[in-house]
Design a protein around this motif. Structure first.
Motif, PDB file in Angstrom:
ATOM      1  N   LEU A  70       0.818  -1.216   0.000  1.00  0.00           N
ATOM      2  CA  LEU A  70       0.000   0.000   0.000  1.00  0.00           C
ATOM      3  C   LEU A  70       0.853   1.267   0.000  1.00  0.00           C
ATOM      4  CD1 LEU A  70      -2.798  -1.043   2.530  1.00  0.00           C
ATOM      5  CD2 LEU A  70      -3.052  -0.711   0.071  1.00  0.00           C
ATOM      6  N   ARG A  71       2.052   1.169   0.536  1.00  0.00           N
ATOM      7  CA  ARG A  71       2.941   2.339   0.571  1.00  0.00           C
ATOM      8  C   ARG A  71       3.799   2.455  -0.690  1.00  0.00           C
ATOM      9  NH1 ARG A  71       3.607   0.777   6.271  1.00  0.00           N
ATOM     10  NH2 ARG A  71       2.646   2.382   7.586  1.00  0.00           N
ATOM     11  N   SER A  72       3.796   1.430  -1.515  1.00  0.00           N
ATOM     12  CA  SER A  72       4.674   1.421  -2.685  1.00  0.00           C
ATOM     13  C   SER A  72       4.134   2.338  -3.782  1.00  0.00           C
ATOM     14  CB  SER A  72       4.818  -0.002  -3.224  1.00  0.00           C
ATOM     15  OG  SER A  72       3.589  -0.444  -3.772  1.00  0.00           O
ATOM     16  N   PRO A  73       5.020   2.892  -4.598  1.00  0.00           N
ATOM     17  CA  PRO A  73       4.592   3.775  -5.697  1.00  0.00           C
ATOM     18  C   PRO A  73       3.847   3.036  -6.805  1.00  0.00           C
ATOM     19  CG  PRO A  73       6.968   3.370  -5.791  1.00  0.00           C
ATOM     20  CD  PRO A  73       6.489   2.796  -4.493  1.00  0.00           C
ATOM     21  N   GLN A  74       3.944   1.701  -6.823  1.00  0.00           N
ATOM     22  CA  GLN A  74       3.297   0.954  -7.894  1.00  0.00           C
ATOM     23  C   GLN A  74       1.775   0.974  -7.771  1.00  0.00           C
ATOM     24  OE1 GLN A  74       4.835  -3.049  -5.964  1.00  0.00           O
ATOM     25  NE2 GLN A  74       3.578  -3.537  -7.707  1.00  0.00           N
ATOM     26  N   ILE A  75       1.261   1.341  -6.597  1.00  0.00           N
ATOM     27  CA  ILE A  75      -0.187   1.412  -6.413  1.00  0.00           C
ATOM     28  C   ILE A  75      -0.816   2.357  -7.437  1.00  0.00           C
ATOM     29  CG2 ILE A  75      -1.949   2.423  -4.908  1.00  0.00           C
ATOM     30  CD1 ILE A  75      -1.514  -0.271  -4.035  1.00  0.00           C
ATOM     31  N   SER A  76      -0.273   3.559  -7.534  1.00  0.00           N
ATOM     32  CA  SER A  76      -0.839   4.544  -8.467  1.00  0.00           C
ATOM     33  C   SER A  76      -0.733   4.062  -9.910  1.00  0.00           C
ATOM     34  CB  SER A  76      -0.131   5.891  -8.300  1.00  0.00           C
ATOM     35  OG  SER A  76       1.259   5.751  -8.506  1.00  0.00           O
ATOM     36  N   GLU A  77       0.362   3.374 -10.233  1.00  0.00           N
ATOM     37  CA  GLU A  77       0.543   2.867 -11.593  1.00  0.00           C
ATOM     38  C   GLU A  77      -0.472   1.776 -11.912  1.00  0.00           C
ATOM     39  OE1 GLU A  77       2.224   3.041 -15.280  1.00  0.00           O
ATOM     40  OE2 GLU A  77       2.697   4.312 -13.558  1.00  0.00           O
ATOM     41  N   LEU A  78      -0.689   0.887 -10.948  1.00  0.00           N
ATOM     42  CA  LEU A  78      -1.659  -0.196 -11.148  1.00  0.00           C
ATOM     43  C   LEU A  78      -3.080   0.345 -11.267  1.00  0.00           C
ATOM     44  CD1 LEU A  78      -0.240  -2.823  -8.602  1.00  0.00           C
ATOM     45  CD2 LEU A  78      -0.102  -2.916 -11.096  1.00  0.00           C
ATOM     46  N   LEU A  79      -3.362   1.418 -10.528  1.00  0.00           N
ATOM     47  CA  LEU A  79      -4.681   2.047 -10.634  1.00  0.00           C
ATOM     48  C   LEU A  79      -4.873   2.682 -12.011  1.00  0.00           C
ATOM     49  CD1 LEU A  79      -4.946   3.711  -7.100  1.00  0.00           C
ATOM     50  CD2 LEU A  79      -6.419   1.892  -7.980  1.00  0.00           C
ATOM     51  N   LYS A  80      -3.833   3.321 -12.513  1.00  0.00           N
ATOM     52  CA  LYS A  80      -3.916   3.949 -13.835  1.00  0.00           C
ATOM     53  C   LYS A  80      -4.162   2.915 -14.929  1.00  0.00           C
ATOM     54  CE  LYS A  80      -0.915   7.924 -12.876  1.00  0.00           C
ATOM     55  NZ  LYS A  80       0.393   8.562 -13.192  1.00  0.00           N
ATOM     56  N   LEU A  81      -3.545   1.751 -14.763  1.00  0.00           N
ATOM     57  CA  LEU A  81      -3.674   0.696 -15.774  1.00  0.00           C
ATOM     58  C   LEU A  81      -4.929  -0.154 -15.573  1.00  0.00           C
ATOM     59  CD1 LEU A  81       0.062  -0.486 -15.846  1.00  0.00           C
ATOM     60  CD2 LEU A  81      -1.115   0.901 -17.568  1.00  0.00           C
ATOM     61  N   ASP A  82      -5.728   0.195 -14.560  1.00  0.00           N
ATOM     62  CA  ASP A  82      -6.959  -0.553 -14.242  1.00  0.00           C
ATOM     63  C   ASP A  82      -6.686  -2.015 -13.898  1.00  0.00           C
ATOM     64  OD1 ASP A  82      -8.680   1.595 -14.546  1.00  0.00           O
ATOM     65  OD2 ASP A  82      -8.874   1.287 -16.705  1.00  0.00           O
ATOM     66  N   ILE A  83      -5.479  -2.284 -13.430  1.00  0.00           N
ATOM     67  CA  ILE A  83      -5.167  -3.642 -12.981  1.00  0.00           C
ATOM     68  C   ILE A  83      -5.804  -3.884 -11.612  1.00  0.00           C
ATOM     69  CG2 ILE A  83      -3.281  -5.199 -12.305  1.00  0.00           C
ATOM     70  CD1 ILE A  83      -1.548  -3.810 -14.393  1.00  0.00           C
ATOM     71  N   ILE A  84      -5.839  -2.844 -10.809  1.00  0.00           N
ATOM     72  CA  ILE A  84      -6.567  -2.884  -9.542  1.00  0.00           C
ATOM     73  C   ILE A  84      -7.478  -1.667  -9.490  1.00  0.00           C
ATOM     74  CG2 ILE A  84      -4.716  -4.105  -8.323  1.00  0.00           C
ATOM     75  CD1 ILE A  84      -3.938  -1.449  -7.046  1.00  0.00           C
ATOM     76  N   ASP A  85      -8.423  -1.680  -8.561  1.00  0.00           N
ATOM     77  CA  ASP A  85      -9.308  -0.524  -8.418  1.00  0.00           C
ATOM     78  C   ASP A  85      -9.280  -0.028  -6.971  1.00  0.00           C
ATOM     79  OD1 ASP A  85     -10.774  -2.405  -7.027  1.00  0.00           O
ATOM     80  OD2 ASP A  85     -12.259  -2.685  -8.614  1.00  0.00           O
ATOM     81  N   THR A  86      -9.904   1.103  -6.752  1.00  0.00           N
ATOM     82  CA  THR A  86      -9.896   1.707  -5.414  1.00  0.00           C
ATOM     83  C   THR A  86     -10.621   0.826  -4.398  1.00  0.00           C
ATOM     84  OG1 THR A  86     -11.883   2.974  -6.013  1.00  0.00           O
ATOM     85  CG2 THR A  86      -9.745   4.066  -6.282  1.00  0.00           C
TER      86      THR A  86
END
Length: 264
Positions: A70-86
């Protein structure tokens, strides 16, 4: 000039190995390697982008794993790519919160709070809402139901008061011992006056005055000790009441959390 530029591109081996998706201008290709040929005009500048893809599975098994993710910067990237959602991110935050909450509640469940310190409430915040619907602003925060938070705070306040009263009681007893020693010294001095001449009268008056003064101080200390004993009795009763109330509330909440976890 160079009419054709050949580019040998090797896919990244990271994350289990990437596959090259770009086929344009490819003349020789497999999953890990592609040779591209780029036609060039004289003095022409060209930018060529190669796209790679990898499938990576990451297992989050512990609280630490989830928090690190949750603290990693990859969270925002994964959200942008719709791999994960909020919704998934909020769910993971809830998992962390419940784990932290249960740790706090386990300490609070002890009626005498032997292992619970005031510092344990540092990152706790009271909430009147159902904790199931609450997500703290920060991962380190713990939202505790208001009734439990108040009961725990009251119990801790009572414990701190008991400690202060005990320190004051011990201080008074230490002062009393010093006064007893002083009284004994004065009595011995009074007895020794029999061996003195005419000057003993003024000394006797002074010794008796000092003896009376120390006796007054002893009486004051004993009066304070009596009041301290009464205050300690009340404080212990208040602490026991608050601790028991806290234990009952915490036990009920822990049972509910366990039932929810089993249901899910």
């Amino acid at each position: 000039h160079i009419q054709k530029l050949y580019i040998d591109h090797v896919a990244s081996p990271n994350d289990g190995g990437y596959s090259i998706l770009t086929e344009t201008n490819g003349i020789k290709q497999n999953k890990e390697f592609t040779r591209f040929v780029i036609p060039l005009k004289q003095e022409e500048e060209c930018e060529f982008e190669v796209v790679e893809e990898a499938t990576c599975t990451e297992s989050l098994q512990t609280q630490s794993d989830i928090e690190q993710f949750l603290r990693s910067p990859q969270i925002s990237e994964l959200l942008k790519l719709d791999i994960i959602d909020t919704k998934l991110v909020d769910h993971l935050k809830c998992i962390v919160h419940v784990i932290r909450l249960k740790k706090v509640l386990k300490k609070l469940e002890n009626p005498v709070l032997r292992c619970f310190k005031p510092s344990d409430l540092t990152n706790c915040f009271s909430t009147e809402k159902d904790f199931d619907a609450c997500i703290p602003d920060a991962l380190y925060q713990v939202l505790v139901p208001l009734d439990i938070y108040n009961a725990a705070s009251t119990s801790i306040a009572c414990q701190e008061k008991i400690q202060r009263l005990n320190r004051q009681t011990q201080s008074n007893k230490d002062q009393e011992k010093v006064l007893f020693v002083e009284q004994e010294r004065l009595r011995k001095n009074i007895v020794s006056l029999d061996k003195m001449g005419d000057s003993k009268e003024s000394l006797l008056i002074r010794y008796i005055r000092d003896l009376n003064s120390t006796e007054d101080k002893v009486n004051e200390l004993r009066s304070e000790l009596s009041k301290l004993d009464d205050a300690l009795l009340v404080a212990h009763g208040s602490k026991q009441k608050a601790s028991q109330a806290c234990t009952n509330l915490v036990t009920a909440l822990l049972k509910r959390i366990d039932a929810d976890e089993k249901a899910n």
